[in-house]
Design a protein around this motif. Structure first.
Motif, mmCIF file in Angstrom:
data_model
loop_
_atom_site.group_PDB
_atom_site.id
_atom_site.type_symbol
_atom_site.label_atom_id
_atom_site.label_comp_id
_atom_site.label_asym_id
_atom_site.label_seq_id
_atom_site.Cartn_x
_atom_site.Cartn_y
_atom_site.Cartn_z
ATOM 1 N N ILE A 1 0.815 -1.206 0.000
ATOM 2 C CA ILE A 1 0.000 0.000 0.000
ATOM 3 C C ILE A 1 0.852 1.262 0.000
ATOM 4 O O ILE A 1 0.371 2.359 -0.314
ATOM 5 N N LYS A 2 2.127 1.149 0.337
ATOM 6 C CA LYS A 2 3.021 2.307 0.346
ATOM 7 C C LYS A 2 3.740 2.512 -0.991
ATOM 8 O O LYS A 2 4.541 3.451 -1.119
ATOM 9 N N ILE A 3 3.469 1.676 -1.968
ATOM 10 C CA ILE A 3 4.251 1.689 -3.200
ATOM 11 C C ILE A 3 3.408 2.191 -4.373
ATOM 12 O O ILE A 3 2.378 1.608 -4.707
ATOM 13 N N ASN A 4 3.861 3.285 -4.996
ATOM 14 C CA ASN A 4 3.199 3.839 -6.174
ATOM 15 C C ASN A 4 3.953 3.461 -7.444
ATOM 16 O O ASN A 4 5.186 3.530 -7.476
ATOM 17 N N MET A 5 3.218 3.094 -8.478
ATOM 18 C CA MET A 5 3.796 2.821 -9.790
ATOM 19 C C MET A 5 3.747 4.091 -10.634
ATOM 20 O O MET A 5 2.697 4.717 -10.770
ATOM 21 N N ALA A 6 4.871 4.473 -11.219
ATOM 22 C CA ALA A 6 4.915 5.671 -12.061
ATOM 23 C C ALA A 6 4.542 5.338 -13.500
ATOM 24 O O ALA A 6 4.873 4.267 -14.008
ATOM 25 N N VAL A 7 3.850 6.283 -14.140
ATOM 26 C CA VAL A 7 3.549 6.169 -15.573
ATOM 27 C C VAL A 7 4.003 7.454 -16.249
ATOM 28 O O VAL A 7 3.722 8.558 -15.757
ATOM 29 N N PRO A 8 4.737 7.362 -17.350
ATOM 30 C CA PRO A 8 5.223 8.562 -18.037
ATOM 31 C C PRO A 8 4.193 9.093 -19.027
ATOM 32 O O PRO A 8 3.591 8.328 -19.772
ATOM 33 N N PHE A 9 4.002 10.397 -19.028
ATOM 34 C CA PHE A 9 3.131 11.041 -20.013
ATOM 35 C C PHE A 9 3.963 11.599 -21.167
ATOM 36 O O PHE A 9 3.590 12.579 -21.795
ATOM 37 N N TRP B 1 3.334 13.685 -24.661
ATOM 38 C CA TRP B 1 2.072 13.223 -25.234
ATOM 39 C C TRP B 1 1.393 14.353 -26.009
ATOM 40 O O TRP B 1 0.882 14.143 -27.105
ATOM 41 N N ARG B 2 1.398 15.558 -25.468
ATOM 42 C CA ARG B 2 0.731 16.691 -26.105
ATOM 43 C C ARG B 2 1.399 17.077 -27.424
ATOM 44 O O ARG B 2 0.818 17.801 -28.233
ATOM 45 N N GLU B 3 2.638 16.611 -27.644
ATOM 46 C CA GLU B 3 3.385 16.966 -28.846
ATOM 47 C C GLU B 3 3.370 15.877 -29.919
ATOM 48 O O GLU B 3 3.940 16.066 -30.993
ATOM 49 N N LEU B 4 2.748 14.741 -29.616
ATOM 50 C CA LEU B 4 2.792 13.631 -30.581
ATOM 51 C C LEU B 4 2.188 14.023 -31.926
ATOM 52 O O LEU B 4 2.825 13.870 -32.976
ATOM 53 N N VAL B 5 0.977 14.507 -31.918
ATOM 54 C CA VAL B 5 0.310 14.870 -33.175
ATOM 55 C C VAL B 5 1.012 16.027 -33.874
ATOM 56 O O VAL B 5 1.294 15.948 -35.079
ATOM 57 N N PRO B 6 1.352 17.126 -33.174
ATOM 58 C CA PRO B 6 2.073 18.210 -33.848
ATOM 59 C C PRO B 6 3.405 17.776 -34.456
ATOM 60 O O PRO B 6 3.881 18.394 -35.408
ATOM 61 N N ASN B 7 4.000 16.708 -33.916
ATOM 62 C CA ASN B 7 5.276 16.223 -34.448
ATOM 63 C C ASN B 7 5.102 15.097 -35.467
ATOM 64 O O ASN B 7 6.077 14.424 -35.811
ATOM 65 N N GLY B 8 3.873 14.876 -35.918
ATOM 66 C CA GLY B 8 3.655 13.956 -37.024
ATOM 67 C C GLY B 8 3.412 12.508 -36.646
ATOM 68 O O GLY B 8 3.382 11.640 -37.524
ATOM 69 N N GLN C 1 2.332 17.376 -19.208
ATOM 70 C CA GLN C 1 2.727 16.864 -20.516
ATOM 71 C C GLN C 1 1.545 16.224 -21.246
ATOM 72 O O GLN C 1 1.672 15.788 -22.387
ATOM 73 N N ASP C 2 0.390 16.196 -20.564
ATOM 74 C CA ASP C 2 -0.842 15.699 -21.168
ATOM 75 C C ASP C 2 -1.384 16.744 -22.149
ATOM 76 O O ASP C 2 -0.917 17.889 -22.187
ATOM 77 N N ASP C 3 -2.386 16.362 -22.949
ATOM 78 C CA ASP C 3 -2.981 17.320 -23.872
ATOM 79 C C ASP C 3 -4.032 18.173 -23.165
ATOM 80 O O ASP C 3 -4.331 17.977 -21.979
ATOM 81 N N ASP C 4 -4.595 19.124 -23.881
ATOM 82 C CA ASP C 4 -5.559 20.052 -23.282
ATOM 83 C C ASP C 4 -6.862 19.377 -22.887
ATOM 84 O O ASP C 4 -7.648 19.938 -22.113
ATOM 85 N N GLN C 5 -7.112 18.198 -23.432
ATOM 86 C CA GLN C 5 -8.321 17.445 -23.080
ATOM 87 C C GLN C 5 -8.085 16.496 -21.901
ATOM 88 O O GLN C 5 -8.984 15.754 -21.507
#
Length: 471
Positions: free
Chosen positions: A335-343, A377-384, A440-444
């Motif tokens: 219960i003291k351990i958090n898993m990190a996820v990268p955006f 993540w927010r830059e994926l689409v603008p970067n093609g 680093q997430d998108d506006d939505q």
């Protein structure tokens, strides 16, 4: 012969030939030499700063892209080039929000978040160097928000980076009138190395602890995250002592403020088991901290491999399942351990497909590929990058894009991979999820919505161990 010594020789030859009063010439000569040595000293200091940045990060491969080295510098300075040292004194910043009262009853935050209903955590890092605006709707989807960074100055005081951005976060968080916990991350990639020098010294350690406690008190915060990259073997003895003393100091602050809730302490933990074993007495540390933020990404990174940066399973060089099993079996406190996820995603150019479905190895030799490079993540689409063509690798439970014609390989989190990670947290009764980073997430808030709405509560006992431990 060095450039500085050449300058000295030129000056010496000049004054040997110059006519005039001997006393005056000697004085003028000494002043000139000291001026040159001063310039050389500043140059050497600047080169030493650059050397420290180099030690903290892999080598740049393509400077025009935001690669991993640039990402590291962005995470500490807000720039892709090293900056001059920060001043050694702290600055007091006044917030427009009045001191808040802690709310102990069920609030809108717990109503919105399935995780909060069972005491689980959705923790979000918020970065000093990002440009995305902070929205209150993001904060409503978190149980904890941690501002990165308060950097460590000499001899141990801390100083908040980008004070304006910090105050914006604090004011918006406090105005929610919810159970959201607001914390600061102390250390970071640029200055956490100083902990190795501070912690063995009783006096310097006290200065650091007093500075952390003062900052928490001044800004009406809920706690601190120690963001140390990384603790090594010689630090293993001093780290537990530091968090014990920090806990005691925060308990004293709690008493003096007549606060009903404990102040929070968390620390980051590296993903590699070997690094944890070498530099962390984890069983002693966990006694004094509220939770561990395990940075479960960048498993591939050793300079010569390409593959998923945050695999749950697979590979012969570590994965989330192996890291979590190790920590849970060591501490007996899932219960003291958090898993990190990268955006953010990681990509290479000119890469052969690294994921091997029929093999235990999910990484591939780098070969002629260039990278790694970071992309938010927010830059994926603008970067093609077209997310609609993403594939899912069943073995590692990760999403990726690989285009055979042009051979770019991108490993990243999307809705499907995050759902798998949330399921893992629930199945193994882990404490929660850490997001790196919400800005680093998108506006939505596409990814944040997936994480915050995930059901990570289970019917198991709080300390239920869902691993077969060796001991």
């Amino acid at each position: 012969m060095t450039l500085c010594s050449k300058f000295v020789k030129i000056i010496s030859d000049y004054y040997k030939k110059k006519k005039g009063s001997r006393t005056f010439l000697v004085i003028e000569y000494i002043i000139s030499i000291w001026f040159i040595l001063g310039i050389c000293g500043l140059l050497a200091y600047g080169l030493s700063l650059a050397f420290w940045y180099y030690l903290d990060s892999p080598v740049l491969e393509e400077p025009e892209l935001k690669d991993w080295r640039s990402q590291q510098l962005l995470e500490t300075t807000g720039s892709e080039t090293p900056t001059t040292p920060l001043p050694t004194t702290t600055t007091s910043f006044k917030s427009t929000t009045a001191s808040r009262q802690l709310i102990s009853t069920t609030t809108s935050n717990s109503k919105l978040l399935p995780a909060a209903s069972c005491g689980k955590r959705i923790v979000g890092y918020f970065m000093a160097w990002e440009n995305a605006d902070l929205r209150q709707e993001q904060l409503r989807k978190l149980t904890h928000v941690i501002y990165l960074f308060a950097t460590i100055q000499v001899p141990g005081v801390i100083k908040l980076d980008n004070e304006k951005r910090f105050l914006e976060l604090k004011d918006k968080a406090h105005s929610l009138k919810s159970d959201l916990k607001v914390m600061i991350g102390v250390g970071g990639h640029a200055t956490s190395f100083r902990l190795s020098l501070i912690l063995p010294d009783d006096g310097k350690r006290k200065i650091l602890i007093d500075s952390i406690v003062s900052s928490i008190d001044e800004h009406d915060l809920d706690g601190v995250d120690i963001f140390w990259i990384w603790s090594w073997m010689e630090d293993k003895l001093h780290y537990p002592k530091f968090v014990r003393e920090l806990r005691k100091a925060l308990n004293n602050l709690k008493s003096s403020k007549k606060r009903t809730e404990d102040y929070l302490i968390s620390i980051i933990v590296p993903p590699k088991i070997e690094t944890i074993e070498e530099g962390y007495n984890i069983n002693e540390i966990v006694k004094s901290v509220d939770f561990l933020n395990v940075l479960t990404y960048d498993y591939y990174f050793n300079g010569d491999r390409i593959g998923p940066h945050s695999p749950i399973y697979g590979g012969t060089r570590g994965n989330i399942d192996e890291t979590m099993k190790y920590l849970v079996c060591e501490t007996r406190q899932p219960i003291k351990i958090n898993m990190a996820v990268p955006f953010y995603g990681t990509f290479w150019r000119n890469a052969s497909l690294p994921l091997q479905d029929g093999s235990e190895e999910i990484w591939k030799e780098k070969g002629e590929a260039t990278g790694p490079f970071a992309v938010r993540w927010r830059e994926l689409v603008p970067n093609g990058w077209h997310k609609s063509i993403a594939r899912f690798h069943e073995k590692s439970k990760t999403s990726y894009i690989w285009i055979p014609e042009t051979k770019p390989f991108l490993t990243f989190e999307d809705e499907r991979s995050l759902a798998e990670k949330a399921k893992y947290v629930k199945d193994h009764q882990l404490g929660g999820i850490l997001i790196s980073a919400i800005d680093q997430d998108d506006d939505q808030s596409t990814l944040l919505n997936v994480v915050s709405s995930a059901d990570i509560c289970s019917q198991k006992e709080k300390d239920y161990i869902d691993y077969i431990c060796d001991k």
